[in-house]
Design a protein around this motif. Structure first.
Motif: not given
Ligand SMILES: Nc1ncnc2c1ncn2[C@@H]1O[C@H](COP(=O)(O)OP(=O)(O)OP(=O)(O)O)[C@@H](O)[C@H]1O
Ligand SMILES: [Mg+2]
Length: 419
Positions: A90-117
């Motif tokens: 959780a904390d990483y996720l929050r910090r990564s958004m603040l660092a400038g990440a636009r989206e995040f994917l939680v592993k494991p993700f499907s290829s549809d989720e990957l390409t949609a993102s």
């Protein structure tokens, strides 16, 4: 065919890099331009290759994904970072958004989720670039987001109206909820348009877009809090106060998470309720709003895409460390069943719906087109009654009407069963 989306993959595990490269190899609109095994290599490659999207692993031995994202955002701002993490970070996720990440994917993700993102961040980035043509230069982001709970004794409640999918009725509900709480419950209400690029609140209330907006207030608050916010906040004839979104989309860039937090703090000191119409995607400012909100009214509709996104959002909310009780599920247009029942929704998302609002195209769209909230023009309609019940709950009156067991999880299914 349109240009391909140039993707750089960053992961320290060779198998993951290969796997992602193969998955993306099937997509005709995506080109993997390189893969990096470390943060440092990612930076070097990003500078050299100017990718559109960087798929970044969060856990890497030399430089973690957050630090790499921070550096990358500064060095190659046009590259949009999609962070990949495993659950429980959780904390990483929050910090990564603040660092400038636009989206995040939680592993494991499907290829549809990957390409949609990838497609989503890319098209958002393209939109932004085309709108920024004549824009003012963006100021750097300040961070400093810490989660805060409910406000102090004399502070009003902050209610965020959010949905992980657009067009489900957030603005409609935010506006009418604010009006209901003010006119029927006598609350002092400020409605803030938290959709800084494409805010609609002013349109629904028929307010002059030339009025001052949050873009004027943010720099003001940086110099200390003014005695009064009257110059920035507009009084609507219903009695609510309104803080508009900036008049042009590129000005949204000037609004930082820290600035938003200061604005909300100033508003909640002066009003019983601060109701915020949020965007339907995560960015650092929306995250800042959700963080400080006491309640997040999460709007969903009876559509499969809305339900799917809701499952993802609930998972993310969990990761962000939000209490279950902070998220309240509001099903809008509840009777336009179109093949999905409320119980189907509840089973799918593993939670009870807390509140429903009926569909009433006549009242809602008529009101929209006149610029008068339906709560004012059609007070007796069921849709108005439903909004008033919700207003009563969020105002703290009759909070017990939200059945306590309504928020207990029903058998929760893994969200990653979407394959
Ligand atoms: N309960 C309802 N009954 C009938 N129509 C509704 C209802 N709620 C919303 N609508 C209609 O649905 C459409 C979308 O509503 P609205 O603009 O409030 O959604 P939104 O989530 O804010 O969308 P956006 O993502 O564009 O910000 C509008 O045309 C609105 O009039
Ligand atoms: Mg809206």
């Amino acid at each position: 065919m349109a240009d391909q989306i140039r993707v750089l993959i960053v992961d320290d595990i060779p198998e993951t890099r290969d796997h992602l490269t193969k998955l993306l190899g099937f997509e005709s609109d995506v080109e993997v331009v390189g893969s990096a095994a470390s943060g440092a290599q990612a930076l070097e490659m990003a500078v050299r290759l100017s990718p559109d999207v960087v798929l970044m692993d969060i856990n890497m031995p030399d430089m973690d994904g957050i630090t790499a994202t921070e550096k990358l955002s500064a060095a190659v701002p046009a590259a949009a970072v999609v962070m990949m993490s495993v659950q429980g970070e959780a904390d990483y996720l929050r910090r990564s958004m603040l660092a400038g990440a636009r989206e995040f994917l939680v592993k494991p993700f499907s290829s549809d989720e990957l390409t949609a993102s990838i497609r989503q961040v890319y098209s958002r980035e393209q939109d932004k670039i085309s709108r920024m043509a004549a824009a003012a230069p963006p100021v750097s982001n300040d961070s400093g987001i810490t989660s805060s709970g409910a406000g102090g004794e004399n502070e009003g409640r902050v209610i965020a109206i959010f949905s992980p999918k657009g067009g489900v009725g957030r603005t409609t509900i935010a506006v009418n909820l604010a009006v209901a709480a003010a006119t029927e419950l006598g609350r002092s209400v400020v409605l803030m348009d938290g959709s800084f690029q494409f805010g609609d609140v002013g349109v629904l209330l028929n307010l002059n877009p030339k009025n001052k907006s949050i873009a004027d207030l943010v720099p003001e608050l940086e110099m200390g809090e003014p005695e009064s916010l009257d110059t920035f906040v507009i009084k609507h004839s219903s009695g609510i106060s309104v803080l508009l979104a900036p008049p042009s989309p590129e000005m949204a860039e000037l609004i930082t998470p820290g600035g938003v937090k200061r604005v909300i703090e100033a508003l909640r000191r002066r009003h019983d309720l601060v109701i915020i119409d949020c965007t339907s995607w995560f960015n650092d400012t929306t995250l800042a709003i959700l963080d400080v909100a006491d309640d997040v009214l999460t709007i969903l509709s009876l559509e499969i895409t809305s339900i799917k996104n809701m499952r993802l959002f609930l998972e993310v909310a969990d990761q962000l460390g939000y209490e279950q009780s902070k998220i309240k599920l509001v099903l809008n247009r509840a009777d336009s069943t179109l093949g999905i029942r409320v119980t189907d929704v509840e089973n799918s998302i593993g939670r009870k719906v807390d509140h429903t609002i009926v569909s009433d195209g006549r009242s809602v769209v008529y009101a929209l087109n006149r610029g008068v909230p339906f709560f004012l023009s059609n007070r007796e309609a069921q849709v108005s009654q439903d909004v008033l019940r919700l207003a009563t709950v969020i105002s703290g009156e009759g909070a017990a009407t939200v059945a306590d067991d309504a928020r207990k999880p029903v058998q929760k299914k893994s969200m990653f069963s979407f394959r």
